[in-house]
Design an enzyme around this catalytic site. Sequence first.
Site, short mmCIF file in Angstrom:
data_model
loop_
_atom_site.label_atom_id
_atom_site.label_comp_id
_atom_site.label_asym_id
_atom_site.label_seq_id
_atom_site.Cartn_x
_atom_site.Cartn_y
_atom_site.Cartn_z
N LYS A 202 0.84 -1.21 0.00
CA LYS A 202 0.00 0.00 0.00
C LYS A 202 0.87 1.26 0.00
O LYS A 202 0.63 2.21 -0.75
CB LYS A 202 -0.92 -0.02 1.23
CG LYS A 202 -1.65 1.26 1.51
CD LYS A 202 -2.77 1.54 0.53
CE LYS A 202 -3.25 2.97 0.68
NZ LYS A 202 -4.31 3.31 -0.24
N CYS A 256 -3.32 10.70 1.30
CA CYS A 256 -2.63 9.43 1.01
C CYS A 256 -1.26 9.67 0.38
O CYS A 256 -0.24 9.36 0.99
CB CYS A 256 -3.49 8.58 0.07
SG CYS A 256 -4.93 7.89 0.89
N1 LIG Z 1 -10.39 7.62 2.80
C1 LIG Z 1 -9.72 7.04 1.82
O1 LIG Z 1 -9.89 7.35 0.66
C2 LIG Z 1 -8.71 5.96 2.13
C3 LIG Z 1 -8.24 5.17 1.06
C4 LIG Z 1 -7.35 4.15 1.36
C5 LIG Z 1 -6.93 3.94 2.66
N2 LIG Z 1 -7.39 4.74 3.66
C6 LIG Z 1 -6.93 4.47 5.02
O2 LIG Z 1 -8.00 3.89 5.76
C7 LIG Z 1 -7.90 4.27 7.13
C8 LIG Z 1 -9.21 4.91 7.58
O3 LIG Z 1 -9.38 6.09 6.82
P1 LIG Z 1 -10.79 6.84 6.72
O4 LIG Z 1 -10.65 7.81 5.59
O5 LIG Z 1 -11.89 5.85 6.70
O6 LIG Z 1 -10.81 7.62 8.12
P2 LIG Z 1 -12.03 8.47 8.71
O7 LIG Z 1 -11.42 9.53 9.52
O8 LIG Z 1 -13.02 8.80 7.64
O9 LIG Z 1 -12.78 7.43 9.68
C9 LIG Z 1 -12.22 6.82 10.76
C10 LIG Z 1 -13.30 6.56 11.80
O10 LIG Z 1 -12.70 5.83 12.87
C11 LIG Z 1 -13.28 6.28 14.09
N3 LIG Z 1 -12.39 5.89 15.19
C12 LIG Z 1 -11.18 6.39 15.56
N4 LIG Z 1 -10.66 5.70 16.58
C13 LIG Z 1 -11.55 4.73 16.88
C14 LIG Z 1 -11.57 3.68 17.84
N5 LIG Z 1 -10.57 3.47 18.67
N6 LIG Z 1 -12.65 2.87 17.87
C15 LIG Z 1 -13.68 3.05 17.01
N7 LIG Z 1 -13.71 4.02 16.09
C16 LIG Z 1 -12.65 4.84 16.01
C17 LIG Z 1 -13.45 7.77 13.89
O11 LIG Z 1 -14.40 8.32 14.76
C18 LIG Z 1 -13.89 7.82 12.41
O12 LIG Z 1 -15.29 7.80 12.27
C19 LIG Z 1 -6.69 5.20 7.24
O13 LIG Z 1 -5.56 4.44 7.58
C20 LIG Z 1 -6.53 5.71 5.81
O14 LIG Z 1 -5.22 6.10 5.52
C21 LIG Z 1 -8.28 5.73 3.43
#
Ligand SMILES: NC(=O)c1ccc[n+]([C@@H]2O[C@H](COP(=O)([O-])OP(=O)(O)OC[C@H]3O[C@@H](n4cnc5c(N)ncnc54)[C@H](O)[C@@H]3O)[C@@H](O)[C@H]2O)c1
Length: 414
Positions: A202, A256
């Site tokens: 990734k 990212c």
């Molecule tokens: N958004 C994208 O396009 C994308 C693409 C690929 C990878 N990612 C990766 O995926 C992961 C998540 O990204 P995202 O964009 O979904 O984040 P986000 O901020 O949209 O969502 C994360 C959620 O996790 C919750 N959270 C935090 N700590 C928590 C805990 N201990 N228990 C329960 N809930 C908790 C937050 O309240 C939030 O709602 C990251 O590592 C990101 O780099 C994101």
Amino acid sequence: MKICVVGLGYIGLPTAAMFATHGHQVVGVDKNPKVLEALSRGEIIIEEKDLDKLVKQAVTDGSLCGSEVPVEADAFIIAVPTPITAAKTAKMDYVKAATESILPVLRKGNVVILESTSPVGTVEELMLPILERSGLKAGVDFALGHSPERVIPGSILYELVHNSRIAGGLTPACAEKIAAVYKCFVEGEILLSDARTAEMAKLTENTFRDVNIAFANEMAQICENLGINTWELIRLCNMHPRVNILQPGPGVGGHCIAVDPWFIVEKQPETAKLIHTSRLINDARPTQVATKVLSYLEHVSDPQVTVLGVTYKPDVDDLRESPVLEIVTLLTAAGVSVRVYDPFVSDKFGGDLMKAVTGSDLLVLGVHHSQFKQLPLAEIGAVMRSKQIYDTRRFIDEEAAQAAGFTYYLLGRD
Ligand SMILES: NC(=O)c1ccc[n+]([C@@H]2O[C@H](COP(=O)([O-])OP(=O)(O)OC[C@H]3O[C@@H](n4cnc5c(N)ncnc54)[C@H](O)[C@@H]3O)[C@@H](O)[C@H]2O)c1
């Protein structure tokens, strides 16, 4: 299967809804009460195409519900944020907390999958010791591994189904068990590997983009200094069957590509020289572009600039790590009066295009939103103080701009 998804953001919620609409019972866990309140009504608080309908369907059918804490399940999926600190290191607190929250409900036979983008070693060095506090052995009593998410915002539901997916296990058997979890909705190929390689895969994909964009940006800077048109240069070079140079621009944004390479640099600072330098090259772009803008305004007193588009990429409303926003800040600090127009960020920068350009000395095309292709240049020029355009994306038709009386400057050439 019963599946518990921890973290219901842009990644966790679509994934949870996908499992819930493909025959599984899903419990979604989030720390944010607003997320859970909305979910209890079958609603969502984020923007993603068709996600509202899918979540509504899953909640109405009773296959998706929310919870403040993880509950017993067959599989656990962690999709919490992994942001970067000011010191450019991965902030792993959320992954640690999420893993600890699973501990009380972890049972023999479970599968635990990290989806968050994480530095190499997160599964083995951070998650495994926490989960083994249960007395269960990873790879023997429960399966553990990483399956990175590679979807693009705006097409998440499509890409969840159609992209290939890496299932990186602590052991080969763990990889098989992870793959089996996703088989219900993934139509792309599921590629088995180990956890460390999956973590690195990734990071490598996004780093590949960053390094290649840095190359294009450095060429643009070199060409500007040597009086060569970078775009013409790239066109010629890309005629070569084994060359494919990307396009230069005002910098790299988003959460990212501008972030993930740092996770590699953090682990191997002595060795990751090209990766580190590429980050620095891309991070320097806003300053270089702002300096260029100031050079076009050298003889103007009380200069006024209008920036068109500030998001980190076209046709989205996302401002995270936006290089154009940084350019706005730099110009403002240099004493330029800057107005911003971005129809995608309607609450802050929407409003009236003509009002934003009235009295301006220079238009800076910051982001190539599709609708900027049809700018009413004659009308805009009529209300500007001086008719100048600086195109940082080679998006505006140069001949049309000149026909409307504009002086047209192009990034990577002028
Ligand atoms: N958004 C994208 O396009 C994308 C693409 C690929 C990878 N990612 C990766 O995926 C992961 C998540 O990204 P995202 O964009 O979904 O984040 P986000 O901020 O949209 O969502 C994360 C959620 O996790 C919750 N959270 C935090 N700590 C928590 C805990 N201990 N228990 C329960 N809930 C908790 C937050 O309240 C939030 O709602 C990251 O590592 C990101 O780099 C994101």
